[in-house]
Motif scaffolding. Structure first.
Motif, mmCIF file in Angstrom:
data_model
loop_
_atom_site.group_PDB
_atom_site.id
_atom_site.type_symbol
_atom_site.label_atom_id
_atom_site.label_comp_id
_atom_site.label_asym_id
_atom_site.label_seq_id
_atom_site.Cartn_x
_atom_site.Cartn_y
_atom_site.Cartn_z
ATOM 1 N N LEU A 255 0.825 -1.218 0.000
ATOM 2 C CA LEU A 255 0.000 0.000 0.000
ATOM 3 C C LEU A 255 0.857 1.265 0.000
ATOM 4 N N LYS A 256 2.129 1.107 0.345
ATOM 5 C CA LYS A 256 3.062 2.248 0.309
ATOM 6 C C LYS A 256 3.834 2.277 -1.010
ATOM 7 N N ARG A 257 3.414 1.430 -1.958
ATOM 8 C CA ARG A 257 4.048 1.318 -3.277
ATOM 9 C C ARG A 257 5.501 0.838 -3.158
ATOM 10 N N ARG A 258 5.726 -0.046 -2.190
ATOM 11 C CA ARG A 258 7.067 -0.568 -1.962
ATOM 12 C C ARG A 258 7.143 -2.077 -2.129
ATOM 13 N N GLY A 259 6.283 -2.626 -2.958
ATOM 14 C CA GLY A 259 6.423 -4.029 -3.341
ATOM 15 C C GLY A 259 7.615 -4.149 -4.274
ATOM 16 N N LEU A 260 8.485 -5.130 -4.051
ATOM 17 C CA LEU A 260 9.738 -5.203 -4.797
ATOM 18 C C LEU A 260 9.546 -5.552 -6.265
ATOM 19 N N PHE A 261 8.642 -6.496 -6.540
ATOM 20 C CA PHE A 261 8.430 -6.945 -7.914
ATOM 21 C C PHE A 261 7.243 -6.234 -8.554
ATOM 22 N N GLU A 262 7.237 -6.214 -9.878
ATOM 23 C CA GLU A 262 6.061 -5.715 -10.591
ATOM 24 C C GLU A 262 4.846 -6.564 -10.246
ATOM 25 N N SER A 263 5.064 -7.869 -10.045
ATOM 26 C CA SER A 263 3.955 -8.760 -9.695
ATOM 27 C C SER A 263 3.393 -8.428 -8.310
ATOM 28 N N ASP A 264 4.223 -7.917 -7.416
ATOM 29 C CA ASP A 264 3.739 -7.456 -6.115
ATOM 30 C C ASP A 264 2.871 -6.220 -6.291
ATOM 31 N N SER A 265 3.400 -5.271 -7.022
ATOM 32 C CA SER A 265 2.680 -4.022 -7.266
ATOM 33 C C SER A 265 1.351 -4.262 -7.961
ATOM 34 N N ALA A 266 1.321 -5.270 -8.828
ATOM 35 C CA ALA A 266 0.108 -5.570 -9.604
ATOM 36 C C ALA A 266 -1.080 -5.902 -8.712
ATOM 37 N N LEU A 267 -0.821 -6.416 -7.523
ATOM 38 C CA LEU A 267 -1.911 -6.796 -6.618
ATOM 39 C C LEU A 267 -2.724 -5.596 -6.150
ATOM 40 N N THR A 268 -2.136 -4.416 -6.217
ATOM 41 C CA THR A 268 -2.842 -3.206 -5.770
ATOM 42 C C THR A 268 -3.596 -2.528 -6.910
ATOM 43 N N LYS A 269 -3.491 -3.068 -8.112
ATOM 44 C CA LYS A 269 -4.068 -2.410 -9.280
ATOM 45 C C LYS A 269 -5.391 -3.024 -9.722
ATOM 46 N N ASN A 270 -5.895 -3.943 -8.920
ATOM 47 C CA ASN A 270 -7.194 -4.551 -9.169
ATOM 48 C C ASN A 270 -8.037 -4.362 -7.922
ATOM 49 N N SER A 271 -9.287 -3.983 -8.091
ATOM 50 C CA SER A 271 -10.122 -3.658 -6.936
ATOM 51 C C SER A 271 -10.359 -4.854 -6.020
ATOM 52 N N ILE A 272 -10.452 -6.054 -6.614
ATOM 53 C CA ILE A 272 -10.720 -7.248 -5.797
ATOM 54 C C ILE A 272 -9.503 -7.613 -4.944
ATOM 55 N N THR A 273 -8.341 -7.680 -5.576
ATOM 56 C CA THR A 273 -7.139 -8.042 -4.812
ATOM 57 C C THR A 273 -6.775 -6.939 -3.818
ATOM 58 N N LEU A 274 -6.998 -5.701 -4.194
ATOM 59 C CA LEU A 274 -6.727 -4.594 -3.265
ATOM 60 C C LEU A 274 -7.622 -4.695 -2.029
ATOM 61 N N SER A 275 -8.862 -5.070 -2.240
ATOM 62 C CA SER A 275 -9.774 -5.206 -1.095
ATOM 63 C C SER A 275 -9.347 -6.353 -0.187
ATOM 64 N N TYR A 276 -8.823 -7.436 -0.763
ATOM 65 C CA TYR A 276 -8.315 -8.542 0.049
ATOM 66 C C TYR A 276 -7.135 -8.086 0.910
ATOM 67 N N ILE A 277 -6.255 -7.302 0.291
ATOM 68 C CA ILE A 277 -5.084 -6.785 1.021
ATOM 69 C C ILE A 277 -5.525 -5.943 2.215
ATOM 70 N N LYS A 278 -6.452 -5.031 1.967
ATOM 71 C CA LYS A 278 -6.922 -4.152 3.039
ATOM 72 C C LYS A 278 -7.622 -4.940 4.140
ATOM 73 N N LYS A 279 -8.357 -5.958 3.750
ATOM 74 C CA LYS A 279 -9.057 -6.788 4.745
ATOM 75 C C LYS A 279 -8.060 -7.543 5.615
ATOM 76 N N LEU A 280 -6.989 -8.044 5.003
ATOM 77 C CA LEU A 280 -5.958 -8.739 5.767
ATOM 78 C C LEU A 280 -5.312 -7.808 6.783
ATOM 79 N N LEU A 281 -5.052 -6.577 6.369
ATOM 80 C CA LEU A 281 -4.413 -5.612 7.253
ATOM 81 C C LEU A 281 -5.341 -5.158 8.379
ATOM 82 N N GLN A 282 -6.622 -5.260 8.158
ATOM 83 C CA GLN A 282 -7.582 -4.893 9.197
ATOM 84 C C GLN A 282 -7.778 -6.030 10.211
ATOM 85 N N GLY A 283 -7.390 -7.241 9.815
ATOM 86 C CA GLY A 283 -7.552 -8.393 10.687
ATOM 87 C C GLY A 283 -6.307 -8.652 11.517
ATOM 88 N N SER A 284 -6.281 -9.789 12.156
ATOM 89 C CA SER A 284 -5.155 -10.159 13.015
ATOM 90 C C SER A 284 -4.162 -11.016 12.249
#
Length: 329
Positions: A263-292
């Motif tokens: 989320l800070k745009r510091r994923g090392l690979f392009e494939s890491d960064s790609a996860l933030t460029k889709n609404s579904i995968t981005l929502s999964y990321i945010k949900k994980l960070l909101q959980g334990s």
């Protein structure tokens, strides 16, 4: 609409294949034929991994690379097959930085001494990967066993099937769907990048040659992070030896830091960064960070169990190799 329907059909069909394969695996498969097998693996891991904890990342990567090519059949371990002309998966670019093969061979030797010709190398990879992650403080997942070993290994198939670090979202999605894995699995399995290291060639194009333009930097990469990589790590696009932490400051700890960095745009690979460029995968990321962290561990475990069942050989298919690096003569 037709494309979506086709996509869903493919997912359902491939999921059916995985479910069928998984049904042929079972927990404690060797309870009668080699009852000490899993303890032998665990004891060896407990003895050696604490002295070399970075191998945990190596083994989960090995397991992933194995399963994405011909399924989880230990084809990544082969040194030679008649069909490959010696160009086995080991020689393919994605696997040239894999290590730990001697570790797997040692475990296999111990198990062969206990019960010859019973336990597959494919099961050993799966068990070593899980136990190595657990002993270094990461999540536990179930490893049903009963896999058999493949006899074919081709470098070209590894190159074609293992997701590359420069993959965009579409390529990642296709790669995972082809293995019966969904977008949630993509996000969760990418979370393994919270441990381990990478070599500069896996990402220096983002720093020095983005989109094939000399001198161009990937605009989706945080500029301060990019500058730090260029000044202190990969000082040129030709650096083939330097290694970089995939999760800086936390690369030995299996935690949620990797997702925070995305989320800070510091994923090392392009494939890491790609996860933030889709609404579904981005929502999964945010949900994980909101959980334990425990929530993440539980979800990660489920995806690992799915991945470990991709196109497995069971029953009379394949063989039980005597030596993991060679097919039986």
């Amino acid at each position: 609409m037709q494309t979506l329907i086709y996509f869903l059909f493919v997912v359902m069909a491939l999921s059916g294949v995985i479910s069928s394969s998984q049904a042929d695996l079972k927990l404690n498969y060797y309870a009668e034929t080699c009852p000490k097998a899993e303890k032998i693996v665990l004891d060896y891991v407990h003895e050696h991994i604490p002295n070399a904890p970075t191998l945990a990342a190596t083994f989960i990567r090995m397991h992933f690379h194995d399963c994405f090519v011909r399924g989880c059949d230990a084809s990544v371990l082969l040194n030679f097959t008649s069909s490959s002309g010696n160009q086995t998966e080991k020689t393919a670019v994605p696997n040239q930085t894999l290590r730990g093969f001697g570790f797997i061979d040692s475990v296999k030797s111990l198990i062969e001494a206990e019960c010859p010709g019973v336990v597959s190398c494919a099961d050993i990879i799966a068990l070593v990967a899980r136990d190595s992650i657990v002993v270094t403080g990461g999540p536990y997942w179930k490893v049903p066993t009963g896999r058999r070993d493949g006899t074919i290994s081709n470098a070209s198939e590894a190159l074609a099937n293992i997701p590359a670090p420069n993959f965009n979202f579409s390529a990642l999605q296709t790669s995972f769907v082809n293995k019966g894995l969904d977008l949630k699995d993509l996000v969760l399995l990418s979370g393994a990048h919270t441990i381990g290291i990478a070599h500069c060639p896996a990402f220096t194009s983002r720093l020095y040659n983005f989109s094939g333009i000399p001198g161009k930097e990937d605009p989706s990469l945080d500029s301060e992070y990019a500058e730090n990589l260029k000044e202190k790590k990969c000082k040129s696009i030709n650096d083939n030896t330097t290694i970089v932490e995939m999760d800086p400051g936390s690369f030995r700890t299996f935690d949620l830091s990797y997702y925070s960095l995305l989320l800070k745009r510091r994923g090392l690979f392009e494939s890491d960064s790609a996860l933030t460029k889709n609404s579904i995968t981005l929502s999964y990321i945010k949900k994980l960070l909101q959980g334990s962290l425990q929530d993440f561990f539980q979800e990660f475990a489920l995806s690992m169990e799915k991945m470990g069942s991709i196109q497995v050989l069971t029953g009379s298919a394949g063989e039980i190799r005597k030596h993991c690096a060679f097919v039986n003569s």
